[in-house]
Design a protein around this motif. Structure first.
Motif, PDB file in Angstrom:
ATOM      1  N   THR A  16       4.414   3.484   5.225  1.00  0.00           N
ATOM      2  CA  THR A  16       4.774   2.280   5.975  1.00  0.00           C
ATOM      3  C   THR A  16       4.479   2.455   7.456  1.00  0.00           C
ATOM      4  O   THR A  16       3.891   1.579   8.096  1.00  0.00           O
ATOM      5  CB  THR A  16       6.267   1.948   5.769  1.00  0.00           C
ATOM      6  N   SER A  89      -2.225   1.945   0.822  1.00  0.00           N
ATOM      7  CA  SER A  89      -1.827   1.682   2.207  1.00  0.00           C
ATOM      8  C   SER A  89      -3.020   1.437   3.119  1.00  0.00           C
ATOM      9  O   SER A  89      -2.967   0.575   4.006  1.00  0.00           O
ATOM     10  CB  SER A  89      -0.989   2.857   2.731  1.00  0.00           C
ATOM     11  N   SER A 161       3.794  -5.838   5.883  1.00  0.00           N
ATOM     12  CA  SER A 161       3.461  -4.668   5.064  1.00  0.00           C
ATOM     13  C   SER A 161       4.369  -4.568   3.846  1.00  0.00           C
ATOM     14  O   SER A 161       3.946  -4.111   2.777  1.00  0.00           O
ATOM     15  CB  SER A 161       3.567  -3.386   5.907  1.00  0.00           C
ATOM     16  N   ALA A 162       5.625  -4.974   3.996  1.00  0.00           N
ATOM     17  CA  ALA A 162       6.545  -4.949   2.862  1.00  0.00           C
ATOM     18  C   ALA A 162       6.116  -5.948   1.794  1.00  0.00           C
ATOM     19  O   ALA A 162       6.204  -5.669   0.591  1.00  0.00           O
ATOM     20  CB  ALA A 162       7.966  -5.246   3.337  1.00  0.00           C
ATOM     21  N   GLY A 171       3.644   1.975   0.625  1.00  0.00           N
ATOM     22  CA  GLY A 171       4.803   1.953   1.506  1.00  0.00           C
ATOM     23  C   GLY A 171       6.093   1.556   0.822  1.00  0.00           C
ATOM     24  O   GLY A 171       6.192   1.461  -0.405  1.00  0.00           O
ATOM     25  N   LEU A 196      13.934  -0.078   6.048  1.00  0.00           N
ATOM     26  CA  LEU A 196      13.126  -1.057   6.783  1.00  0.00           C
ATOM     27  C   LEU A 196      13.892  -1.610   7.976  1.00  0.00           C
ATOM     28  O   LEU A 196      13.334  -1.772   9.073  1.00  0.00           O
ATOM     29  CB  LEU A 196      12.711  -2.197   5.853  1.00  0.00           C
TER      30      LEU A 196
END
Length: 219
Positions: A16, A89, A161-162, A171, A196
């Motif tokens: 991440t 990723s 990104s999540a 991630g 997060l």
């Protein structure tokens, strides 16, 4: 927590951070020039140019208007062309940059517009060129706002990104989807959400600390 799960979470954190930091850097390499162009060519800018401003503005607005998940799927062929794969990723960095660069451009434009017009007039009176005014006056004066915008951009890109976990991105997002959603392991999802949130807070507090150090008005 089992050693296997702990190792999985640790790997997810690393992936991440890798995606967010790299994509943010590349997005700023593209977004800052775009933001400067939007600022300079604005009707009240240093060198107004309606055609250039309108063209760049339309491109930025169109890309900003596309939801990230749709954009991610839409540019899969381009992602494969750039990095050779659409999973993982590294592949996620490509759509992150495409989505974040227009956002950064608008953030930069907004920050530059906060610079006092009197400072610009003084620089113009001393015979500074447009390039000199941008590099020596506008960007330094807007530094606190730009840093704050960077912290906000990091948090936004982290959220993107999540979401990429739904389509094979890596991630913490992928861990939350694969274990928390598909396997109904709520504890794993909760851990990823907490991590997060912690990462976002670190980015935000770091950005605010830099703003306090660089903002002359707070001294």
């Amino acid at each position: 927590m089992s050693p296997e799960l702990a190792n999985l979470i640790l790997t997810g954190v690393g992936e991440t951070l890798y995606m967010v930091i790299v994509s943010t850097l590349v997005a700023y390499l593209l977004g800052v020039p775009l933001g400067v162009i939007l600022y300079v060519t604005d009707s009240k800018g240093i060198r107004p140019n309606r055609l250039v401003n309108l063209t760049v503005g339309i491109v930025v607005n169109v890309l900003r208007s596309i939801p990230f998940l749709i954009l991610l799927v839409m540019i899969l062929p381009f992602t494969r062309l750039v990095v050779g794969t659409t999973i993982g990723s590294t592949a996620t960095i490509v759509p992150l940059v495409v989505a974040a660069a227009p956002y950064v451009a608008r953030m930069v434009e907004s920050s530059l517009k906060e610079v006092d017009a009197g400072v610009l007039e003084a620089a113009r009176a001393m015979g500074s060129s447009v390039f000199q005014m941008i590099v020596r006056v506008v960007l330094p004066e807007a530094r606190p706002s730009l840093l704050l915008g960077a912290a906000i951009s990091l948090a936004t890109i982290l959220g993107y990104s999540a979401m990429a976990g739904f389509v094979g991105g890596g991630g913490l997002g992928a861990i939350a989807v694969n274990y928390g959603y598909y396997r109904y392991q709520f504890d794993v999802m909760l851990i990823t959400v907490v991590l997060l949130v912690i990462i976002v807070q670190i980015f935000q507090e770091g950005g605010l600390a830099l703003v306090r150090k660089t903002d002359k008005r707070l001294r």
